[in-house]
Design a protein around this motif. Structure first.
Motif, PDB file in Angstrom:
ATOM      1  N   PHE A  87      39.151  43.519  50.065  1.00 41.34           N
ATOM      2  CA  PHE A  87      38.799  42.104  49.972  1.00 41.34           C
ATOM      3  C   PHE A  87      39.118  41.596  48.570  1.00 41.34           C
ATOM      4  CE2 PHE A  87      35.030  44.469  48.746  1.00 41.34           C
ATOM      5  CZ  PHE A  87      34.578  43.800  47.614  1.00 41.34           C
ATOM      6  N   ALA A  88      39.318  40.301  48.481  1.00 40.98           N
ATOM      7  CA  ALA A  88      39.483  39.648  47.182  1.00 40.98           C
ATOM      8  C   ALA A  88      38.095  39.333  46.642  1.00 40.98           C
ATOM      9  CB  ALA A  88      40.297  38.365  47.321  1.00 40.98           C
ATOM     10  N   GLY A  89      37.892  39.619  45.364  1.00 38.50           N
ATOM     11  CA  GLY A  89      36.580  39.374  44.789  1.00 38.50           C
ATOM     12  C   GLY A  89      36.641  39.182  43.289  1.00 38.50           C
ATOM     13  N   THR A  90      35.527  38.722  42.759  1.00 38.36           N
ATOM     14  CA  THR A  90      35.382  38.561  41.311  1.00 38.36           C
ATOM     15  C   THR A  90      34.149  39.321  40.852  1.00 38.36           C
ATOM     16  OG1 THR A  90      34.027  36.567  41.463  1.00 38.36           O
ATOM     17  CG2 THR A  90      36.422  36.250  41.347  1.00 38.36           C
ATOM     18  N   HIS A  91      34.189  39.722  39.597  1.00 38.16           N
ATOM     19  CA  HIS A  91      33.004  40.296  38.955  1.00 38.16           C
ATOM     20  C   HIS A  91      33.182  40.201  37.445  1.00 38.16           C
ATOM     21  CE1 HIS A  91      34.499  44.766  38.479  1.00 38.16           C
ATOM     22  NE2 HIS A  91      35.428  43.913  38.171  1.00 38.16           N
ATOM     23  N   ASN A  92      32.153  40.595  36.726  1.00 42.95           N
ATOM     24  CA  ASN A  92      32.221  40.595  35.267  1.00 42.95           C
ATOM     25  C   ASN A  92      31.317  41.689  34.722  1.00 42.95           C
ATOM     26  OD1 ASN A  92      29.900  38.994  36.052  1.00 42.95           O
ATOM     27  ND2 ASN A  92      29.724  38.413  33.906  1.00 42.95           N
ATOM     28  N   TRP A  93      31.480  41.958  33.445  1.00 41.91           N
ATOM     29  CA  TRP A  93      30.693  42.978  32.745  1.00 41.91           C
ATOM     30  C   TRP A  93      30.072  42.290  31.524  1.00 41.91           C
ATOM     31  CZ3 TRP A  93      33.221  47.763  29.972  1.00 41.91           C
ATOM     32  CH2 TRP A  93      32.227  48.640  29.540  1.00 41.91           C
ATOM     33  N   PRO A  94      28.940  41.619  31.721  1.00 36.46           N
ATOM     34  CA  PRO A  94      28.379  40.792  30.644  1.00 36.46           C
ATOM     35  C   PRO A  94      27.948  41.576  29.409  1.00 36.46           C
ATOM     36  CG  PRO A  94      26.890  40.856  32.530  1.00 36.46           C
ATOM     37  CD  PRO A  94      28.148  41.554  32.936  1.00 36.46           C
TER      38      PRO A  94
ATOM     39  N   ARG B 127      39.209  38.252  38.650  1.00 28.26           N
ATOM     40  CA  ARG B 127      39.515  38.520  40.056  1.00 28.26           C
ATOM     41  C   ARG B 127      40.284  39.833  40.234  1.00 28.26           C
ATOM     42  NH1 ARG B 127      43.606  37.931  43.723  1.00 28.26           N
ATOM     43  NH2 ARG B 127      43.127  37.057  45.765  1.00 28.26           N
ATOM     44  N   HIS B 128      39.975  40.503  41.330  1.00 28.90           N
ATOM     45  CA  HIS B 128      40.688  41.714  41.746  1.00 28.90           C
ATOM     46  C   HIS B 128      40.830  41.702  43.260  1.00 28.90           C
ATOM     47  CE1 HIS B 128      40.149  43.855  37.921  1.00 28.90           C
ATOM     48  NE2 HIS B 128      38.860  43.539  37.947  1.00 28.90           N
ATOM     49  N   ILE B 129      41.703  42.536  43.757  1.00 30.85           N
ATOM     50  CA  ILE B 129      41.634  42.957  45.147  1.00 30.85           C
ATOM     51  C   ILE B 129      40.894  44.291  45.097  1.00 30.85           C
ATOM     52  CG2 ILE B 129      42.886  43.638  47.233  1.00 30.85           C
ATOM     53  CD1 ILE B 129      43.187  40.673  46.527  1.00 30.85           C
ATOM     54  N   PHE B 130      39.743  44.349  45.764  1.00 27.98           N
ATOM     55  CA  PHE B 130      38.939  45.564  45.799  1.00 27.98           C
ATOM     56  C   PHE B 130      39.319  46.360  47.047  1.00 27.98           C
ATOM     57  CE2 PHE B 130      36.523  42.819  43.036  1.00 27.98           C
ATOM     58  CZ  PHE B 130      36.062  43.676  42.061  1.00 27.98           C
ATOM     59  N   TYR B 131      39.677  47.609  46.837  1.00 35.51           N
ATOM     60  CA  TYR B 131      40.057  48.515  47.919  1.00 35.51           C
ATOM     61  C   TYR B 131      38.924  49.521  48.109  1.00 35.51           C
ATOM     62  CZ  TYR B 131      44.792  46.712  47.475  1.00 35.51           C
ATOM     63  OH  TYR B 131      45.888  45.885  47.450  1.00 35.51           O
ATOM     64  N   ILE B 132      38.419  49.593  49.316  1.00 35.21           N
ATOM     65  CA  ILE B 132      37.322  50.502  49.624  1.00 35.21           C
ATOM     66  C   ILE B 132      37.828  51.581  50.573  1.00 35.21           C
ATOM     67  CG2 ILE B 132      35.045  50.707  50.699  1.00 35.21           C
ATOM     68  CD1 ILE B 132      34.575  47.776  49.863  1.00 35.21           C
ATOM     69  N   GLU B 133      37.475  52.813  50.253  1.00 33.12           N
ATOM     70  CA  GLU B 133      37.804  53.942  51.109  1.00 33.12           C
ATOM     71  C   GLU B 133      36.519  54.740  51.308  1.00 33.12           C
ATOM     72  OE1 GLU B 133      41.481  56.271  50.393  1.00 33.12           O
ATOM     73  OE2 GLU B 133      40.072  57.938  50.075  1.00 33.12           O
TER      74      GLU B 133
ATOM     75  N   ASN C  86      27.177  40.296  54.040  1.00 30.31           N
ATOM     76  CA  ASN C  86      25.745  40.014  54.084  1.00 30.31           C
ATOM     77  C   ASN C  86      25.038  40.161  52.745  1.00 30.31           C
ATOM     78  OD1 ASN C  86      25.865  39.474  56.848  1.00 30.31           O
ATOM     79  ND2 ASN C  86      25.475  41.604  57.378  1.00 30.31           N
ATOM     80  N   ASN C  87      25.692  40.751  51.762  1.00 31.31           N
ATOM     81  CA  ASN C  87      25.018  41.028  50.496  1.00 31.31           C
ATOM     82  C   ASN C  87      25.599  40.316  49.284  1.00 31.31           C
ATOM     83  OD1 ASN C  87      22.846  43.247  50.935  1.00 31.31           O
ATOM     84  ND2 ASN C  87      24.554  43.799  52.256  1.00 31.31           N
ATOM     85  N   PHE C  88      26.685  39.589  49.486  1.00 29.20           N
ATOM     86  CA  PHE C  88      27.295  38.893  48.355  1.00 29.20           C
ATOM     87  C   PHE C  88      27.689  37.486  48.768  1.00 29.20           C
ATOM     88  CE2 PHE C  88      28.035  43.422  47.687  1.00 29.20           C
ATOM     89  CZ  PHE C  88      27.503  43.579  46.425  1.00 29.20           C
ATOM     90  N   PHE C  89      27.708  36.598  47.797  1.00 32.95           N
ATOM     91  CA  PHE C  89      28.118  35.214  48.022  1.00 32.95           C
ATOM     92  C   PHE C  89      29.633  35.174  48.196  1.00 32.95           C
ATOM     93  CE2 PHE C  89      29.531  31.132  46.118  1.00 32.95           C
ATOM     94  CZ  PHE C  89      28.995  30.291  47.082  1.00 32.95           C
ATOM     95  N   ILE C  90      30.086  34.469  49.224  1.00 35.15           N
ATOM     96  CA  ILE C  90      31.517  34.350  49.491  1.00 35.15           C
ATOM     97  C   ILE C  90      31.883  32.878  49.502  1.00 35.15           C
ATOM     98  CG2 ILE C  90      33.383  34.802  51.139  1.00 35.15           C
ATOM     99  CD1 ILE C  90      31.691  37.186  52.142  1.00 35.15           C
ATOM    100  N   GLN C  91      32.897  32.518  48.740  1.00 35.33           N
ATOM    101  CA  GLN C  91      33.372  31.141  48.682  1.00 35.33           C
ATOM    102  C   GLN C  91      34.890  31.166  48.716  1.00 35.33           C
ATOM    103  OE1 GLN C  91      32.570  29.071  44.982  1.00 35.33           O
ATOM    104  NE2 GLN C  91      32.366  27.147  46.076  1.00 35.33           N
ATOM    105  N   ASN C  92      35.458  30.390  49.631  1.00 36.92           N
ATOM    106  CA  ASN C  92      36.918  30.340  49.784  1.00 36.92           C
ATOM    107  C   ASN C  92      37.515  31.741  49.957  1.00 36.92           C
ATOM    108  OD1 ASN C  92      36.873  27.527  49.488  1.00 36.92           O
ATOM    109  ND2 ASN C  92      37.017  27.704  47.268  1.00 36.92           N
ATOM    110  N   ARG C  93      36.854  32.564  50.734  1.00 37.70           N
ATOM    111  CA  ARG C  93      37.280  33.940  51.044  1.00 37.70           C
ATOM    112  C   ARG C  93      37.279  34.869  49.827  1.00 37.70           C
ATOM    113  NH1 ARG C  93      42.107  31.802  54.483  1.00 37.70           N
ATOM    114  NH2 ARG C  93      42.949  31.855  52.400  1.00 37.70           N
ATOM    115  N   ILE C  94      36.629  34.463  48.745  1.00 35.60           N
ATOM    116  CA  ILE C  94      36.499  35.302  47.554  1.00 35.60           C
ATOM    117  C   ILE C  94      35.049  35.787  47.477  1.00 35.60           C
ATOM    118  CG2 ILE C  94      36.683  35.429  45.038  1.00 35.60           C
ATOM    119  CD1 ILE C  94      39.366  34.914  46.355  1.00 35.60           C
TER     120      ILE C  94
ATOM    121  N   LEU D 117      30.890  39.301  43.297  1.00 34.13           N
ATOM    122  CA  LEU D 117      30.075  40.497  43.104  1.00 34.13           C
ATOM    123  C   LEU D 117      29.154  40.401  41.891  1.00 34.13           C
ATOM    124  CD1 LEU D 117      32.871  43.140  43.784  1.00 34.13           C
ATOM    125  CD2 LEU D 117      31.074  42.414  45.358  1.00 34.13           C
ATOM    126  N   LYS D 118      29.181  39.280  41.207  1.00 36.00           N
ATOM    127  CA  LYS D 118      28.427  39.093  39.959  1.00 36.00           C
ATOM    128  C   LYS D 118      28.795  40.202  38.979  1.00 36.00           C
ATOM    129  CE  LYS D 118      24.738  36.471  42.073  1.00 36.00           C
ATOM    130  NZ  LYS D 118      23.312  36.332  42.227  1.00 36.00           N
TER     131      LYS D 118
END
Length: 128
Positions: A16-23, A39-45, A72-80, A83-84
């Protein structure tokens, strides 16, 4: 002598496409740009142990459960997926726990990669 395969696993992948940060990023690493949402494309295996070779767990169903966990656990907007400040290791661990709640497996390993390059891994083993 006939060799017998004693361990069996299934492998499920999703992305999935997602965003996150390391504050709390430490400036000593020269990656302070990671403090800001990126932004990244996150690959899960996911690898799950099974006790026999006749579809004990269906790939499509396990993949759907991982996708549902993300939705169900993260906010999704415009298919992104936002992940905070979750790291790849944190997300991998959360997915392991969600799969443990659903499936009776002796072993589960989840890998989360950023852009299919680098990432984190979490694993559960009944033996440990």
């Amino acid at each position: 002598m006939l060799k017998i395969c004693t361990e069996k696993y299934i492998l499920v992948k999703t992305q999935f496409a997602g965003t996150h940060n390391w504050p709390t990023c430490d400036d000593q690493f020269s990656v302070d740009f990671l403090k800001y949402r990126h932004r990244h494309i996150f690959y899960i295996e996911a690898i799950l142990s099974v006790s026999h070779k006749e579809r004990q767990l269906e790939f499509f169903c396990v993949k759907e459960e991982i996708d549902n966990f993300i939705q169900n656990n993260f906010f999704i907007q415009n298919r992104i997926v936002h992940l905070k400040d979750s790291s790849c290791e944190t997300l991998a661990e959360q997915i392991v726990y969600s799969l443990l709640d659903l499936y009776d497996c002796k072993y589960i390993k989840v890998q989360v990669l950023e852009d299919n390059e680098c990432g984190g891994i979490a694993a559960y083993s009944e033996d440990e």
